[in-house]
Design a protein around this motif. Structure first.
Motif, mmCIF file in Angstrom:
data_model
loop_
_atom_site.group_PDB
_atom_site.id
_atom_site.type_symbol
_atom_site.label_atom_id
_atom_site.label_comp_id
_atom_site.label_asym_id
_atom_site.label_seq_id
_atom_site.Cartn_x
_atom_site.Cartn_y
_atom_site.Cartn_z
ATOM 1 N N LEU A 322 -6.774 16.360 4.176
ATOM 2 C CA LEU A 322 -7.782 18.000 3.821
ATOM 3 C C LEU A 322 -7.140 18.022 2.504
ATOM 4 N N MET A 323 -7.441 17.259 1.538
ATOM 5 C CA MET A 323 -6.784 17.725 -0.202
ATOM 6 C C MET A 323 -8.181 17.491 0.051
ATOM 7 N N PRO A 324 -9.410 16.812 -0.204
ATOM 8 C CA PRO A 324 -10.664 16.972 -0.200
ATOM 9 C C PRO A 324 -11.257 18.629 0.140
ATOM 10 N N VAL A 325 -10.550 19.450 1.356
ATOM 11 C CA VAL A 325 -11.345 20.655 1.084
ATOM 12 C C VAL A 325 -10.390 22.111 0.613
ATOM 13 N N VAL A 326 -9.243 21.809 0.421
ATOM 14 C CA VAL A 326 -8.716 22.914 -0.754
ATOM 15 C C VAL A 326 -9.393 22.492 -2.102
ATOM 16 N N SER A 327 -10.185 21.179 -2.492
ATOM 17 C CA SER A 327 -10.313 21.403 -3.588
ATOM 18 C C SER A 327 -11.782 21.154 -3.929
ATOM 19 N N SER A 328 -12.587 21.299 -3.040
ATOM 20 C CA SER A 328 -13.760 21.731 -3.322
ATOM 21 C C SER A 328 -14.093 23.058 -3.345
ATOM 22 N N MET A 329 -13.316 23.881 -2.188
ATOM 23 C CA MET A 329 -13.841 25.349 -1.793
ATOM 24 C C MET A 329 -12.735 26.094 -2.583
ATOM 25 N N GLY A 330 -11.973 25.597 -3.634
ATOM 26 C CA GLY A 330 -11.779 26.366 -5.004
ATOM 27 C C GLY A 330 -12.436 25.972 -6.586
ATOM 28 N N GLY A 331 -13.576 25.142 -6.664
ATOM 29 C CA GLY A 331 -14.777 24.423 -7.526
ATOM 30 C C GLY A 331 -15.415 25.137 -7.138
ATOM 31 N N SER A 332 -16.100 25.536 -5.777
ATOM 32 C CA SER A 332 -17.222 26.169 -5.518
ATOM 33 C C SER A 332 -17.123 27.445 -5.825
ATOM 34 N N ALA A 333 -16.093 28.126 -5.234
ATOM 35 C CA ALA A 333 -15.603 29.358 -5.541
ATOM 36 C C ALA A 333 -15.130 29.622 -7.256
ATOM 37 N N GLY A 334 -14.399 29.112 -7.947
ATOM 38 C CA GLY A 334 -14.966 29.617 -8.878
ATOM 39 C C GLY A 334 -16.067 29.548 -10.346
ATOM 40 N N SER A 335 -17.035 28.269 -9.728
ATOM 41 C CA SER A 335 -18.378 28.171 -10.486
ATOM 42 C C SER A 335 -18.760 29.312 -10.014
ATOM 43 N N GLN A 336 -19.152 29.633 -8.544
ATOM 44 C CA GLN A 336 -20.266 31.326 -8.096
ATOM 45 C C GLN A 336 -19.408 32.355 -9.294
ATOM 46 N N ALA A 337 -17.891 32.541 -9.943
ATOM 47 C CA ALA A 337 -17.384 33.669 -10.496
ATOM 48 C C ALA A 337 -17.943 33.440 -12.055
ATOM 49 N N MET A 338 -17.684 31.688 -12.171
ATOM 50 C CA MET A 338 -18.163 31.971 -13.354
ATOM 51 C C MET A 338 -19.763 32.131 -14.635
ATOM 52 N N ILE A 339 -20.612 31.899 -13.018
ATOM 53 C CA ILE A 339 -21.757 32.149 -13.547
ATOM 54 C C ILE A 339 -22.504 33.627 -13.591
ATOM 55 N N LEU A 340 -21.933 34.177 -12.951
ATOM 56 C CA LEU A 340 -21.988 35.201 -12.818
ATOM 57 C C LEU A 340 -21.294 36.359 -14.316
ATOM 58 N N VAL A 341 -20.191 35.446 -14.848
ATOM 59 C CA VAL A 341 -19.857 35.495 -15.931
ATOM 60 C C VAL A 341 -20.274 35.769 -17.012
ATOM 61 N N ILE A 342 -20.966 33.588 -16.679
ATOM 62 C CA ILE A 342 -22.038 34.054 -18.216
ATOM 63 C C ILE A 342 -23.532 33.819 -18.336
ATOM 64 N N ARG A 343 -23.623 34.920 -17.231
ATOM 65 C CA ARG A 343 -25.583 35.059 -16.698
ATOM 66 C C ARG A 343 -24.815 36.925 -17.722
ATOM 67 N N ALA A 344 -23.522 37.710 -17.044
ATOM 68 C CA ALA A 344 -23.664 38.785 -17.794
ATOM 69 C C ALA A 344 -23.051 38.757 -19.095
ATOM 70 N N LEU A 345 -22.318 37.690 -19.497
ATOM 71 C CA LEU A 345 -22.151 37.757 -20.988
ATOM 72 C C LEU A 345 -23.427 37.559 -22.185
ATOM 73 N N SER A 346 -24.432 37.006 -21.186
ATOM 74 C CA SER A 346 -25.398 36.657 -21.838
ATOM 75 C C SER A 346 -27.084 37.333 -21.833
ATOM 76 N N GLN A 347 -26.543 38.678 -21.346
ATOM 77 C CA GLN A 347 -27.564 39.615 -21.226
ATOM 78 C C GLN A 347 -26.693 41.291 -21.743
ATOM 79 N N GLY A 348 -25.519 40.695 -22.582
ATOM 80 C CA GLY A 348 -24.609 41.434 -23.253
ATOM 81 C C GLY A 348 -24.196 41.924 -22.111
ATOM 82 N N GLN A 349 -24.021 42.393 -21.184
ATOM 83 C CA GLN A 349 -23.731 43.235 -19.878
ATOM 84 C C GLN A 349 -22.054 43.376 -20.181
ATOM 85 N N LEU A 350 -21.798 42.543 -20.667
ATOM 86 C CA LEU A 350 -19.854 42.864 -20.653
ATOM 87 C C LEU A 350 -19.250 43.384 -21.581
#
Length: 451
Positions: A322-350
């Motif tokens: 079950l270890m890979p399940v926990v790691s994979s879920m966290g990595g996917s969720a974190g990447s979604q949030a990070m990409i969203l923020v990087i995009r907002a920073l590049s567009q000067g929205q934050l």
């Protein structure tokens, strides 16, 4: 060469050209290649392996080599620049726009760039040096110093007379810039007004006094965002005193947008600035080796956490499953949030006023998704292993990891940027390693307490 002959290569023509090149240089291949626009020739060069790329370059007419060079990506352009001497290079690029000249010279070693400059005409050298005096990622570094300017007190008849004299004009040309007696920008004159108004009118009577200008030290990404918001075709570049220095056109902005997109995509994969698809084996391997090494170090950090709990894992084999399940879920969720923020920073929205709201939003999203998917994963674990302790442990681990992952993904880009580290380059490795360690520590740590 007439405009009607400038047609893109069809699939049949491309196949024929490749067949001609397989037998070496021929007159048929040369004629076929030189009927293409420079931008299509550049696209073809970028799409060829190194050997074929060198053959194609030998077929290009000397009088369009400079035009082709300015259309190439940096990596491919550098492939050709390395084989040119300063005299040859100065000859083929001297007629290019100042911003394109600056782009080429910035890729050369300082000594070679200086040799090329000294071989240019004085007026060409001065206009290029004015662009080179500003950082590459600013409005000054991307502007073209060739502008059409008129004084506000002259008549429209004089302006029309200038254009009828057949002067070479830089494209695209949508406005004429209007100056006062101190050479400060005071307005813009559209070609529509120039054509429909009485030619006896003064320029100052028909010019638009409301216009969008760009400060010379403005960041290139901010300039691109401005063009996107205001739907601009061109914009004048001014200094702090209002003096006109040059202009930026939509083709320059498209290049910035494309480069930023390529930069982000390549960095997210750990490839940095190296964008030549057909680079040699050694160069490609060298460029990828550094980030493979960094990822290896990160992997050993996660492995160290697993090794710390190896006795617990040995007792309960289900934990290893079950270890890979926990790691994979966290990595996917974190990447979604990070990409969203990087995009907002590049567009000067934050900014500071809305960053707190975004963090609270991501925390709420992490909690809701943690509860939902923690429940789903725990049900699957219970059906699989029929163990109540494991069911509860993995549910809590998923909740902790998803919540911490999205929070970290939201704040990490801002932290890296303040440290002058590109978040698209380093963010993925830092985030993945962090979420792996948090997920494994929470999952195996709680398991160790119960087992």
């Amino acid at each position: 060469m007439t405009e009607s002959t400038l047609q893109p290569l069809s699939n049949e023509q491309l196949s024929l050209l490749n067949e001609q090149l397989s037998h070496g240089i021929s007159d048929e291949a040369r004629e076929m290649l030189n009927t293409l626009p420079p931008e299509d020739i550049a696209y073809l060069l970028e799409s060829c392996p190194l050997k074929q790329r060198s053959l194609l370059w030998k077929l290009i007419d000397v009088d369009i080599e400079g035009d082709v060079l300015t259309e190439l990506d940096d990596e491919v352009r550098n492939f050709f620049l390395e084989s040119m001497n300063s005299a040859e290079l100065a000859k083929i690029i001297s007629d290019q726009d100042s911003d394109d000249l600056a782009d080429i010279l910035q890729q050369l070693p300082d000594k070679i760039a200086q040799q090329v400059l000294t071989r240019m005409k004085i007026e060409d050298r001065k206009r290029v040096e004015s662009v080179l005096s500003y950082p590459e990622d600013t409005a000054g570094g991307m502007m073209n110093t060739d502008t059409i300017c008129v004084y506000q007190d002259i008549s429209l008849a004089l302006v029309l007379k200038y254009f009828k004299q057949g002067h070479k004009l830089s494209e695209p040309l949508d406005h004429i810039y209007v100056l006062d007696q101190e050479n400060k920008l005071v307005g813009v004159l559209s070609f529509v007004q120039l054509l429909i108004r009485d030619t006896h009118c003064k320029v100052k009577d028909v010019m638009a006094q409301e216009y969008q200008s760009v400060h010379v030290e403005e960041k290139s990404t901010d300039v691109a965002n401005l063009f996107e918001r205001r739907n601009l075709v061109s914009a004048p570049v001014v200094d702090s005193t209002g003096h006109l220095l040059g202009r930026i056109t939509i083709d320059d902005v498209v290049d910035v947008i494309r480069d930023e997109a390529d930069h982000s995509l390549m960095n997210l994969s750990g490839l940095g600035e190296h964008s030549d698809t057909f680079a040699g084996v050694l160069n490609t391997a060298k460029n990828r080796a550094l980030w493979l090494c960094i990822n290896l170090i990160a992997a050993f950090a996660s492995a160290g956490v697993i090794g710390f709990y190896q006795d617990t894992i040995a007792k309960v084999v289900a934990l290893a499953v079950l270890m890979p399940v926990v790691s994979s879920m966290g990595g996917s969720a974190g990447s979604q949030a990070m990409i969203l923020v990087i995009r907002a920073l590049s567009q000067g929205q934050l900014n500071q006023s809305n960053m707190r709201w975004l963090l609270l939003r991501e925390l709420g999203v992490g909690l809701l998704n943690g509860i939902l998917w923690g429940t789903v994963v725990s049900l699957i674990a219970w059906l699989w292993f029929n163990n109540t302790v494991i069911t509860g442990v993995i549910a809590l681990a998923v909740l902790i990891n998803l919540t911490s992952a999205v929070t970290l993904g939201a704040i990490l880009p801002g932290i890296l940027r303040k440290m002058n580290i590109d978040p698209t380059l380093a963010g993925t490795v830092v985030l993945t390693t962090s979420t792996d360690i948090i997920g494994l520590c929470s999952f195996l740590g709680m398991a160790a307490l119960f087992f």
